[in-house]
Design a protein around this motif. Sequence first.
Motif, PDB file in Angstrom:
ATOM      1  N   CYS A 187       6.378 -10.316  45.886  1.00 33.29           N
ATOM      2  CA  CYS A 187       7.244 -10.337  44.705  1.00 33.29           C
ATOM      3  C   CYS A 187       6.538  -9.657  43.541  1.00 33.29           C
ATOM      4  O   CYS A 187       5.360  -9.865  43.318  1.00 33.29           O
ATOM      5  N   MET A 188       7.251  -8.803  42.820  1.00 31.00           N
ATOM      6  CA  MET A 188       6.611  -8.147  41.678  1.00 31.00           C
ATOM      7  C   MET A 188       7.101  -8.693  40.354  1.00 31.00           C
ATOM      8  O   MET A 188       6.953  -8.065  39.316  1.00 31.00           O
ATOM      9  N   GLN A 189       7.731  -9.853  40.397  1.00 32.22           N
ATOM     10  CA  GLN A 189       8.049 -10.578  39.169  1.00 32.22           C
ATOM     11  C   GLN A 189       8.973  -9.811  38.229  1.00 32.22           C
ATOM     12  O   GLN A 189       8.821  -9.857  37.016  1.00 32.22           O
TER      13      GLN A 189
ATOM     14  N   CYS B 152      31.136 -13.072  49.084  1.00 35.61           N
ATOM     15  CA  CYS B 152      29.758 -12.773  49.467  1.00 35.61           C
ATOM     16  C   CYS B 152      29.603 -12.224  50.877  1.00 35.61           C
ATOM     17  O   CYS B 152      29.045 -11.159  51.091  1.00 35.61           O
TER      18      CYS B 152
ATOM     19  N   TYR C 235      -2.055  -9.497  34.332  1.00 38.09           N
ATOM     20  CA  TYR C 235      -1.473  -8.342  33.645  1.00 38.09           C
ATOM     21  C   TYR C 235      -0.303  -8.808  32.795  1.00 38.09           C
ATOM     22  O   TYR C 235       0.293  -9.842  33.062  1.00 38.09           O
TER      23      TYR C 235
ATOM     24  N   CYS D  75      24.603 -16.775  48.604  1.00 36.79           N
ATOM     25  CA  CYS D  75      25.502 -15.676  48.232  1.00 36.79           C
ATOM     26  C   CYS D  75      24.859 -14.320  48.497  1.00 36.79           C
ATOM     27  O   CYS D  75      25.522 -13.303  48.490  1.00 36.79           O
ATOM     28  N   TYR D  76      23.558 -14.280  48.684  1.00 38.24           N
ATOM     29  CA  TYR D  76      22.814 -13.052  49.025  1.00 38.24           C
ATOM     30  C   TYR D  76      22.800 -12.006  47.927  1.00 38.24           C
ATOM     31  O   TYR D  76      22.439 -10.854  48.156  1.00 38.24           O
ATOM     32  N   ASN D  77      23.197 -12.405  46.719  1.00 37.75           N
ATOM     33  CA  ASN D  77      23.129 -11.467  45.598  1.00 37.75           C
ATOM     34  C   ASN D  77      21.696 -11.015  45.354  1.00 37.75           C
ATOM     35  O   ASN D  77      21.416  -9.835  45.153  1.00 37.75           O
TER      36      ASN D  77
ATOM     37  N   GLN E 292      12.309 -16.283  40.977  1.00 40.46           N
ATOM     38  CA  GLN E 292      11.129 -15.552  40.492  1.00 40.46           C
ATOM     39  C   GLN E 292      10.012 -16.528  40.127  1.00 40.46           C
ATOM     40  O   GLN E 292       8.851 -16.332  40.488  1.00 40.46           O
TER      41      GLN E 292
ATOM     42  N   GLN F 243      -0.863  -6.117  47.414  1.00 46.20           N
ATOM     43  CA  GLN F 243      -0.167  -7.388  47.626  1.00 46.20           C
ATOM     44  C   GLN F 243      -0.253  -7.792  49.092  1.00 46.20           C
ATOM     45  O   GLN F 243      -0.487  -8.948  49.420  1.00 46.20           O
TER      46      GLN F 243
ATOM     47  N   TYR G 222      -0.001  -0.511  44.931  1.00 43.11           N
ATOM     48  CA  TYR G 222       0.222  -1.872  44.432  1.00 43.11           C
ATOM     49  C   TYR G 222       0.729  -2.758  45.576  1.00 43.11           C
ATOM     50  O   TYR G 222       0.215  -3.854  45.834  1.00 43.11           O
TER      51      TYR G 222
ATOM     52  N   PHE H 216      27.585  -2.786  47.548  1.00 46.75           N
ATOM     53  CA  PHE H 216      27.515  -4.246  47.341  1.00 46.75           C
ATOM     54  C   PHE H 216      28.197  -4.691  46.056  1.00 46.75           C
ATOM     55  O   PHE H 216      28.736  -5.779  45.973  1.00 46.75           O
TER      56      PHE H 216
ATOM     57  N   PRO I 138      24.080 -16.816  40.897  1.00 46.77           N
ATOM     58  CA  PRO I 138      25.244 -17.378  40.213  1.00 46.77           C
ATOM     59  C   PRO I 138      25.043 -18.819  39.775  1.00 46.77           C
ATOM     60  O   PRO I 138      25.611 -19.241  38.783  1.00 46.77           O
TER      61      PRO I 138
ATOM     62  N   CYS J 263      30.346 -15.263  43.903  1.00 44.02           N
ATOM     63  CA  CYS J 263      30.255 -16.302  44.920  1.00 44.02           C
ATOM     64  C   CYS J 263      31.204 -17.453  44.579  1.00 44.02           C
ATOM     65  O   CYS J 263      31.292 -17.874  43.433  1.00 44.02           O
TER      66      CYS J 263
ATOM     67  N   ARG K 202      27.473  -9.059  51.609  1.00 46.40           N
ATOM     68  CA  ARG K 202      26.021  -9.142  51.469  1.00 46.40           C
ATOM     69  C   ARG K 202      25.480 -10.075  52.549  1.00 46.40           C
ATOM     70  O   ARG K 202      26.117 -11.084  52.825  1.00 46.40           O
ATOM     71  N   PRO K 203      24.323  -9.882  53.081  1.00 46.12           N
ATOM     72  CA  PRO K 203      23.458  -8.739  52.849  1.00 46.12           C
ATOM     73  C   PRO K 203      23.819  -7.522  53.713  1.00 46.12           C
ATOM     74  O   PRO K 203      23.326  -6.446  53.459  1.00 46.12           O
TER      75      PRO K 203
ATOM     76  N   ILE L  80       5.213 -16.143  33.066  1.00 45.28           N
ATOM     77  CA  ILE L  80       6.371 -16.493  33.893  1.00 45.28           C
ATOM     78  C   ILE L  80       6.615 -17.999  33.831  1.00 45.28           C
ATOM     79  O   ILE L  80       7.730 -18.462  33.667  1.00 45.28           O
TER      80      ILE L  80
ATOM     81  N   ARG M 133      11.990  -5.287  45.792  1.00 41.90           N
ATOM     82  CA  ARG M 133      10.939  -5.411  46.789  1.00 41.90           C
ATOM     83  C   ARG M 133      11.487  -5.920  48.119  1.00 41.90           C
ATOM     84  O   ARG M 133      10.735  -6.204  49.038  1.00 41.90           O
TER      85      ARG M 133
ATOM     86  N   GLN N 232      32.325 -21.455  38.998  1.00 38.45           N
ATOM     87  CA  GLN N 232      32.413 -20.093  39.539  1.00 38.45           C
ATOM     88  C   GLN N 232      33.836 -19.775  39.990  1.00 38.45           C
ATOM     89  O   GLN N 232      34.358 -18.692  39.746  1.00 38.45           O
TER      90      GLN N 232
ATOM     91  N   VAL O  64      20.223  -8.461  48.042  1.00 35.92           N
ATOM     92  CA  VAL O  64      20.618  -7.052  48.006  1.00 35.92           C
ATOM     93  C   VAL O  64      20.103  -6.365  46.752  1.00 35.92           C
ATOM     94  O   VAL O  64      20.050  -5.142  46.700  1.00 35.92           O
ATOM     95  N   ARG O  65      19.720  -7.140  45.748  1.00 32.40           N
ATOM     96  CA  ARG O  65      19.259  -6.488  44.526  1.00 32.40           C
ATOM     97  C   ARG O  65      17.743  -6.444  44.391  1.00 32.40           C
ATOM     98  O   ARG O  65      17.220  -5.681  43.591  1.00 32.40           O
TER      99      ARG O  65
END
Lengths: 214, 758, 297
Positions: free
Chosen positions: A32-34, C161, B352, A81-83, A55, B369, B365, C174, A43, C200, C165-166, B398, A90, C216, A86-87
């Motif tokens: 994960c790159m945060q 959904c 960072y 929901c898999y949102n 995150q 990881q 990078y 998507f 959602p 969703c 997705r996915p 974070i 990474r 929702q 897909v986004r």
Amino acid sequence: MSANQEMAVRYKNNFLKEVEQQVEMGEWVKMCMQCGVCSGSCPTNFHPGWEHPPQEIFMMIRAGKREEVLSSPSMWMCTSCYNCIVRCPRKLPITHIMHGLAEYAYELGLAPKVQPTKNLSKLFWENATKTGRINELTFSLGMYFKDAEGKINIGQGIKKGLEMQKVALGLLKAKRLNLFEIFGGHKCKDQKGIHAMLAKAYALESKRKGRHVG
Amino acid sequence: MAEEKKFAAYICKGCGLGDRLDVDALAGVAQKEGKMQVVRQHDFLCNADGVAMIKNDIANEGVTHIMIAACSRRAKTEAFFFPNNAVARTNLREGVIWIRPDTEEARETTQDMAEDYVRMGCAEVKAMTAPAGNANTGSNRTLLVVGGGLTGMTAALEASKTGYPVVLVEKSGQLGGWAAKLWKRIPAHEPFKAPADTGIADMAAQIAADPNIKVYLNSTIAKTDGAPGRFVVQIATESGAVSTEDIGSIIQATGFDLYDANRLPHLGYGKSPNVVDQAGLEALAKAANGGPILRPSDGKPVTSVAFVQCAGQRDTSGEHLPYCSGYCCNASIKQAMYFKDSNPAIDTTVIYTDLRTPGNGEDFYRSAQEKGVIFTKGKVGSVAPGGNNCVVNFHDLILDDQNAQIEADLVVLATGQVPNSGINIDMSAEEKAEEAAAEAAAAEATASGAQPLQFSKKVSVLNLTYRQGADIPQFKWGFTDSHFICFPYETRRTGIYTAGPVRRPMDMVQAREDATGAALKAIQALENAQLGRAAHPRSGDLSFPKVRLEGCTQCKRCTVECPFGAIDEDERRFPLFNESRCRRCGTCMGACPVRVISFENYSVDTVGSQIKAVDIPDEFSEKPRILILACENDAYPALDMAAMKRNEYSAFVRVIPVRCLGSVNTIWITDALNAGYDGVMLMGCKHGEDYQCHFVKGSELGRYRLSKVGDTLKNMNLETERVKDLEVAITDIDNLPRIINEYAQQIVDMGMSPFKGF
Amino acid sequence: MAKRQYAFYPGCSSQKGASASNYLTSVESMCKTLDIQLTEIPDWNCCGASISYAEAGELPRHVMNARNFALSEANLPGQDIVATCAACWLGAKESKERIEHSSQLMADTQEALKEAGLSIKVMPEIRHMAEVLVEDFGFEELGRHVKNPLQGLKFAGYVGCQTNRPFGIAGENFENPMYLDKIIETMGGEAVPYDQKVTCCGGALAFSEPDKAQAQIKDIIEAAYDGGAEMIVTPCPLCQANVEIYQGHINKKYGTKFNIPVLYYSQLMTIAYGGSAKEAGLDGQVIRAPKLEALAK
Ligand code: SF4
Ligand code: SF4
Ligand code: SF4
Ligand code: SF4
Ligand code: SF4
Ligand code: SF4
């Protein structure tokens, strides 16, 4: 020693490693790159937000916050929901990691006591594997007659049942809920085979993850 | 050369010009008003037959001055290349028919426009002579490279491979610079997964074996004299001996110093041997030579390491570097791998605020990881040194934990690059005084250790003998000035190029690319100098400024304003032009109050006579006239492109391209207003910190000069809106016509100028 | 065109008398017109859906799907498995990918299957019915059968959904998949633009976290109304149920007056292909769709 203590000792507070080995798709957490896209896409992470959005969970895992992560209600909020998946730039399988964390927390007995989604999951799986197919009536009855802690509670069931009465009546009228299901309803023929197959699967998985066969 | 001048006008009927315009009438204008001795029309002027017609006139009719009324001067430059003649191009295609509607009502104003442009073209060509070229050239083909680090070595090798001799001067006793101090480098090749060999030893060997490269170690530049093609450079060696080299062009690759980590005591530097900067870690890694890296305090293998990114960088307090050095995130990733590759059990954490991994750093990078390096987003507040380990206190951004902590055996500070660019010649007297005062104050307060932050150096690198100063002008924070977007290596000293981290912070991949680019530019520069031609952006131009010293008042404006330091002073204190240093921007010409500076093909007169040639209709005609002086680098091409898209604009405007806003002499504006123009628009590139001006300072100087035009307007009792200064970018293809039309409307609303008919 | 044959996986909710039985009814009618032969996989079992994760773990979930694959290949060799439920499709497809991806998982799966006397020899393709329509038929072919175009009716194509997705339908975006809108338009209806097409519905959390899910669902219905839709159309039984049956709750909680029918694409297609309201399962709507019923032959 409880399963929880045993794992804590085995991984010597290296929670990231523990997650990598025990949690479905856990080996992705380190990637994960945060960027926060997942949290912004989720959602159910709004009004109110998750206690720890995905995150943050990933960061907490790397920071070794074991108890906080595993006892969090957050991952139980995932609707699949898999949102996020897909986004995610990474390509982390976030949905599955959420499910995996929930499963692991539950396995170790750390999941919140009051967790309706946990009960739902249990009920669903038990219902499905008993006969091989879901019995929607007993499934919903089970859901609505259990209280927040997952114990059968007729009083609450009646209250919820009343709330749901209209819904049920509508479905009944539309012939989409069958009261005769209470007597068994849909099922598979080879239930014995299914049960044997699942027992084997449980055994194999526990062995691979080094967990007690429970 | 025959003194006899013969003027000819060629009017093209192709590209629709013949259909849209009354070409016979245009020919009449050229003959009667323009006084052209030969006037010809052609159906397709740029084709072989048309060009042959012109050539025939030159050869057999004695035509010396050519006025072509056809398309934009930016089109068909090869067809209309007559190097021995004065050539004016007047723009009837992009300037008239393509920006006007093809309607009956528009016909008259469109024809008016075309006739004016023919008048202007005739006036311009009469004021021109063919550039004879610069006789004052040098032909030295040797490149001087100052700095023997990765950038300098690359430039030297590349230039040598291209066949040019190189003199390479390095102030230390060994080639390689910073790169030689590295254990490994950030990978430059697929798959970008692991640290790679620096390749420096190999390069040094190549240089040693190259007879075309002469290396001076332990040496500095004592003096740089001359101009491109004929620099004379004195090199001071350690022994005190001075060698002189004749040089064609110069590459300054003097690199950077690491930001002084002693300025970061709150991060534990200087308080514990276990806090090092990135150079310190490279030294430890070199000492370990592939084995476990040892903790300086007790020589035990490191078991945990924390990297603190942006140490003393991206600072908003004014105490440290305000910028991002751009390479240190990748450098920390690389150094983290030194540990993980040797022993995955070593806890390796990079703290960072933003991880910036340009180029293929993203893959690098990801690889870190995968190797288990932990990346934590947080802002480090302090590092508390203990005996054999340190505690890094940070704000976890974070988890929003203000009191997050990590314990580590070793802490590495990612400090940044400070350019080695020499002295800041543009520093004003006040700034110098301020700096001296600050230093004095700091000297008293040495106990606190607070030295003021300084970007420039006290010692010159090039020791130029130029009137404007000994080093390359700087942009910001000590980095040398270069046109960032269009001409990155070009400095404000022609024939001298900067490359590598002296120009902007960068990594090794970028530095190599920089070095190669600068080498090619330097070669181009010395070749151009030999031929007496300008460097970019007027590359190939043979004209150069000529000054009529009899009229000069020694006001020094030209010597001060020239953005390229081309003008020195002679012993009588008159301006002394070094033609090969000149970029032909005309800023000196615009600056000269007595107008004694001119080019053969561009002068106060070539533009002034065009302004006067326009036919100004009387007050009651309802036909205002607006003069546009458009920079030929951005604004004029933008107008051409607007025309290609058939964006229409007002028929009231008359456009004259200028070399730069800096070349605009205020007399043009005064003349135009006096002649009865109703408005003047000046279109030039953006100036200031993010300037776009191709002559760097030209548009800024021009604008400063024009800001004084307000007084003139007041004296003439004219509205200030009658002169409008516009910043135009080459992309303003759709905006520009709209702005022109709005301005034309504004002028119509304001009413006609009262100065008509005087 | 020759008859097309598929191994059919109805899933628990599409059985007779179950919550999506109207879906099944309409799919059967639609398939008759398109000359599709669906053969139910003998003794198929539940896919596990997405909600079973906590109790089931990984391997048991995949094994449940693997049993269906094995049964399908043994009884209906060479046929693609077609699911009508989006969650079943997704769960099965996910299991297939994981098992294929990891030899360890494949070995474990085979070992568990052995207990039920089964094994996987060939891995069948897993397709959603919408995929079959779009890829194997194509909009032009689907349009050829229209006898009763849904002229003048406005639908919000609610993709949600799990068909999106996915994995998604090949070639779709998507963030704005178009296949459902295109089906609506091919049937002669109007697909209104609205901004909650892929939001969703809350999935199984409609049971366990009703407040979150209903918030929702409210957004989705509101946007559909704002876009001018008269009906909502979906490819997923869970979406259909969630968006349809909680409208009363939502009205009570938010003071809205929602009463919008929520249909399956297959119901629209059945009507457009000239089928009756009964053949389209329109009597199975909790919120009836009078405009569509009126149009039906
Ligand atoms: S799949 Fe789960 S975690 Fe991901 S966006 Fe959806 S609800 Fe959130
Ligand atoms: S979207 Fe992916 S990379 Fe970004 S924070 Fe979420 S999991 Fe990490
Ligand atoms: S390109 Fe220029 S010269 Fe050639 S025909 Fe067109 S207008 Fe005339
Ligand atoms: S490259 Fe990274 S460490 Fe260096 S200044 Fe930029 S952000 Fe900071
Ligand atoms: S101002 Fe421009 S034209 Fe004048 S000498 Fe300097 S570079 Fe040359
Ligand atoms: S600007 Fe003109 S007058 Fe002034 S020093 Fe230069 S040439 Fe002479």
